[in-house]
Motif scaffolding. Structure first.
Motif, PDB file in Angstrom:
ATOM      1  N   ILE A  33       0.843  -1.204   0.000  1.00 41.42           N
ATOM      2  CA  ILE A  33       0.000   0.000   0.000  1.00 41.42           C
ATOM      3  C   ILE A  33       0.869   1.241   0.000  1.00 41.42           C
ATOM      4  N   LYS A  34       1.979   1.197   0.757  1.00 40.64           N
ATOM      5  CA  LYS A  34       2.904   2.333   0.796  1.00 40.64           C
ATOM      6  C   LYS A  34       3.456   2.618  -0.598  1.00 40.64           C
ATOM      7  N   ASN A  35       3.879   1.562  -1.324  1.00 46.53           N
ATOM      8  CA  ASN A  35       4.404   1.734  -2.681  1.00 46.53           C
ATOM      9  C   ASN A  35       3.359   2.339  -3.604  1.00 46.53           C
ATOM     10  N   GLU A  36       2.124   1.839  -3.520  1.00 46.04           N
ATOM     11  CA  GLU A  36       1.061   2.348  -4.386  1.00 46.04           C
ATOM     12  C   GLU A  36       0.790   3.817  -4.089  1.00 46.04           C
ATOM     13  N   THR A  37       0.799   4.195  -2.832  1.00 45.94           N
ATOM     14  CA  THR A  37       0.586   5.595  -2.449  1.00 45.94           C
ATOM     15  C   THR A  37       1.705   6.471  -2.994  1.00 45.94           C
ATOM     16  N   GLN A  38       2.953   5.977  -2.917  1.00 42.67           N
ATOM     17  CA  GLN A  38       4.085   6.751  -3.424  1.00 42.67           C
ATOM     18  C   GLN A  38       3.997   6.925  -4.943  1.00 42.67           C
ATOM     19  N   VAL A  39       3.584   5.875  -5.646  1.00 42.52           N
ATOM     20  CA  VAL A  39       3.443   5.968  -7.101  1.00 42.52           C
ATOM     21  C   VAL A  39       2.383   7.006  -7.456  1.00 42.52           C
ATOM     22  N   ARG A  40       1.246   6.957  -6.774  1.00 37.97           N
ATOM     23  CA  ARG A  40       0.184   7.932  -7.040  1.00 37.97           C
ATOM     24  C   ARG A  40       0.640   9.349  -6.731  1.00 37.97           C
ATOM     25  N   SER A  41       1.410   9.502  -5.668  1.00 39.95           N
ATOM     26  CA  SER A  41       1.911  10.820  -5.276  1.00 39.95           C
ATOM     27  C   SER A  41       2.836  11.393  -6.350  1.00 39.95           C
ATOM     28  N   ILE A  42       3.742  10.552  -6.839  1.00 41.63           N
ATOM     29  CA  ILE A  42       4.672  10.999  -7.885  1.00 41.63           C
ATOM     30  C   ILE A  42       3.898  11.351  -9.152  1.00 41.63           C
ATOM     31  N   TYR A  43       2.935  10.502  -9.536  1.00 42.54           N
ATOM     32  CA  TYR A  43       2.123  10.770 -10.725  1.00 42.54           C
ATOM     33  C   TYR A  43       1.397  12.103 -10.583  1.00 42.54           C
ATOM     34  N   HIS A  44       0.841  12.343  -9.418  1.00 41.70           N
ATOM     35  CA  HIS A  44       0.113  13.592  -9.166  1.00 41.70           C
ATOM     36  C   HIS A  44       1.029  14.798  -9.357  1.00 41.70           C
ATOM     37  N   ASP A  45       2.241  14.714  -8.834  1.00 47.56           N
ATOM     38  CA  ASP A  45       3.175  15.835  -8.920  1.00 47.56           C
ATOM     39  C   ASP A  45       3.757  16.020 -10.313  1.00 47.56           C
ATOM     40  N   LEU A  46       3.742  14.978 -11.135  1.00 44.59           N
ATOM     41  CA  LEU A  46       4.321  15.088 -12.478  1.00 44.59           C
ATOM     42  C   LEU A  46       3.649  16.187 -13.295  1.00 44.59           C
ATOM     43  N   LYS A  47       2.344  16.359 -13.125  1.00 40.08           N
ATOM     44  CA  LYS A  47       1.638  17.420 -13.861  1.00 40.08           C
ATOM     45  C   LYS A  47       2.240  18.783 -13.533  1.00 40.08           C
ATOM     46  N   ASN A  48       2.494  19.018 -12.250  1.00 44.16           N
ATOM     47  CA  ASN A  48       3.076  20.296 -11.834  1.00 44.16           C
ATOM     48  C   ASN A  48       4.521  20.424 -12.296  1.00 44.16           C
ATOM     49  N   HIS A  49       5.253  19.301 -12.251  1.00 42.14           N
ATOM     50  CA  HIS A  49       6.652  19.329 -12.704  1.00 42.14           C
ATOM     51  C   HIS A  49       6.743  19.683 -14.191  1.00 42.14           C
ATOM     52  N   LEU A  50       5.809  19.195 -14.988  1.00 41.58           N
ATOM     53  CA  LEU A  50       5.812  19.509 -16.415  1.00 41.58           C
ATOM     54  C   LEU A  50       5.583  21.000 -16.663  1.00 41.58           C
ATOM     55  N   LEU A  51       4.754  21.615 -15.840  1.00 38.77           N
ATOM     56  CA  LEU A  51       4.547  23.060 -15.955  1.00 38.77           C
ATOM     57  C   LEU A  51       5.848  23.815 -15.700  1.00 38.77           C
ATOM     58  N   ILE A  52       6.607  23.372 -14.711  1.00 44.69           N
ATOM     59  CA  ILE A  52       7.896  23.998 -14.402  1.00 44.69           C
ATOM     60  C   ILE A  52       8.856  23.819 -15.571  1.00 44.69           C
ATOM     61  N   LEU A  53       8.876  22.621 -16.144  1.00 40.45           N
ATOM     62  CA  LEU A  53       9.770  22.379 -17.280  1.00 40.45           C
ATOM     63  C   LEU A  53       9.430  23.270 -18.464  1.00 40.45           C
TER      64      LEU A  53
END
Length: 195
Positions: A2-22
């Motif tokens: 469950i911890k791994n799945e939560t971390q994957v979802r968290s990273i995916y969620h932040d990727l949208k914001n990271h792309l804006l920065i890029l």
């Protein structure tokens, strides 16, 4: 798990914001390159994340996908393994571990651009169907038997992969078939699902 799945979802969620920065950094190539490298290091640990519905199989697939990447083998897995609690975790390990180890070994003899492993597993009616396909050299057809013969010099621990898979599958009244065609080795497993 469950911890791994939560971390994957968290990273995916932040990727949208990271792309804006890029996009905002597009004018400065060095900043973009640094940001990309930071993102890659964050997601590398989860590159091999699998969620099949069976935590034991997830562990095996992550390990084998990582090993395939290290050996420069194109690895693909499409697996739905829910409702398989009737299969002992050690048998899951025997079936998938041996099948994928054999596939990687066969692929490693080929040029990088020809190395390919595809794993599919899902329920079709009252059967669990597992297919493992890998590219292999034209002279590898002898490996497609359950005889226990091996081409390795060290015969003490080798040559048991396919027979062990067959024994594990037969424990659940299932069947194994192997086929060598067009430089592709296919292992097909059918296991009846208890009602």
């Amino acid at each position: 798990q469950i911890k791994n799945e939560t971390q994957v979802r968290s990273i995916y969620h932040d990727l949208k914001n990271h792309l804006l920065i890029l996009e905002a950094q597009a004018g400065n190539k060095q900043e973009v390159q640094t940001s990309i490298q930071e993102l890659q290091s964050q997601i590398q640990e989860y590159e091999f994340y699998q969620h099949t519905g069976n935590e034991f199989l997830d562990i095996i697939l992550r390990d084998k996908a990582k090993a395939a990447l290290e050996r420069q083998i194109d690895f693909s897995a499409v697996i739905s393994f829910e409702d398989t609690d009737f299969i002992d975790p050690l048998d899951i390990s025997t079936i998938f571990g041996n099948a994928l180890d054999n596939a990687m070994e066969a692929c490693a003899r080929l040029p990088k651009e020809e190395r390919l492993i595809t794993v599919k597993a899902n329920r079709i009616r009252d059967f669990l169907i597992i297919n493992v396909e890998n590219s292999t050299a034209p002279d590898s057809s002898a490996s497609g038997t359950f005889s226990g013969k091996t081409t390795k010099k060290d015969t003490f621990l080798h040559g048991f992969g396919l027979p062990n898979i067959k024994n594990a599958v037969e424990h659940y009244h299932g069947q194994c078939n192997v086929k060598f065609e067009n430089e592709t080795f296919t292992l097909k497993i059918m296991i009846p699902i208890p009602s």
